[in-house]
Motif scaffolding. Sequence first.
Motif, PDB file in Angstrom:
ATOM      1  N   SER A 103      -0.331   8.678  -5.997  1.00 12.21           N
ATOM      2  CA  SER A 103      -0.429   9.528  -4.806  1.00 12.21           C
ATOM      3  C   SER A 103       0.915   9.760  -4.125  1.00 12.21           C
ATOM      4  CB  SER A 103      -1.402   8.896  -3.799  1.00 12.21           C
ATOM      5  OG  SER A 103      -0.933   7.620  -3.367  1.00 12.21           O
ATOM      6  N   LYS A 163       0.831  -1.204   0.000  1.00 18.53           N
ATOM      7  CA  LYS A 163       0.000   0.000   0.000  1.00 18.53           C
ATOM      8  C   LYS A 163       0.872   1.263   0.000  1.00 18.53           C
ATOM      9  CE  LYS A 163      -3.532  -2.678   0.276  1.00 18.53           C
ATOM     10  NZ  LYS A 163      -4.277  -2.996  -0.961  1.00 18.53           N
ATOM     11  N   ARG A 169       8.559   4.136   2.446  1.00 19.65           N
ATOM     12  CA  ARG A 169       9.469   4.923   3.275  1.00 19.65           C
ATOM     13  C   ARG A 169      10.617   5.514   2.468  1.00 19.65           C
ATOM     14  NH1 ARG A 169      11.633   1.513   8.109  1.00 19.65           N
ATOM     15  NH2 ARG A 169      12.637   3.518   8.504  1.00 19.65           N
ATOM     16  N   ASP A 193       0.873   3.929   1.755  1.00 18.71           N
ATOM     17  CA  ASP A 193       1.301   4.449   3.061  1.00 18.71           C
ATOM     18  C   ASP A 193       2.412   3.615   3.699  1.00 18.71           C
ATOM     19  OD1 ASP A 193      -0.100   2.199   3.820  1.00 18.71           O
ATOM     20  OD2 ASP A 193      -1.653   3.262   4.946  1.00 18.71           O
ATOM     21  N   GLN A 194       2.801   2.513   3.050  1.00 18.95           N
ATOM     22  CA  GLN A 194       3.920   1.713   3.538  1.00 18.95           C
ATOM     23  C   GLN A 194       5.259   2.184   2.975  1.00 18.95           C
ATOM     24  OE1 GLN A 194       1.669  -2.069   2.297  1.00 18.95           O
ATOM     25  NE2 GLN A 194       2.833  -2.793   4.057  1.00 18.95           N
TER      26      GLN A 194
END
Length: 226
Positions: A170, A146, A151, A148-149
């Motif tokens: 995004s 996903k 980094r 939001d994972q």
Amino acid sequence: MVIAAVKDALRDAGRPVVELQRLASVKARKLFIVPHLSTGGQPQYTLRQIEKAQQRGDTVEVLEWNHLSDEYTVQRKSIENLCRIRVMNCGNRPMELRKLIRLIKPTTIHLQEFSEMFLSAAEADVLYSRTRDYTITETTHNSGFKPDQKRWFPDKIETVCRYHQELFTSLGVPIELVPYDPQAQPRPSRTAALKALNLKPEQRHILNVGLFTPEKNQGEVFEVAR
């Protein structure tokens, strides 16, 4: 103007700016970093990318993060015939990774999976050094990761499908759809092929290609077969 726009975009995103004009003026040295080269979709995609890079005149090497087995090596053998394969083999080894990068001196590193999926934090920090003089491209072959994972952010993401392209837009990283383009092959005789597999040509057969994983929903194949 395109290079200036990309540099501005990377600067605004807070990521290191690579001297793209300098890199564009020299012969490309491309390093593919792959989680493994055991027979499957990702190694086949990598093989095709290597073929394209060499057609452009690029110098190519491959770093296999884990050599899982001496079996199921269809694509690995094909890649060995095209370029050198170095093997890392597990473990948290950031210093060895740094030495290899300095030795190979790539202008581009292309990871055939998001770094979060198979690198340690220390290894990713080495790879994404703010003083690096190479660009980083990432391609994921996993549908479970996903946005939001994420980094560590590459200079570019190349996606194998439109779903990934839409999902990771995004992140604000330049993104391009680069699907696998299978080479046209003459269709073999169905009857001869089935007999070679000890299957009856008069029956209907369902072929599932790929490793058995929950993400591929092979259970649906079994339901259809019933």
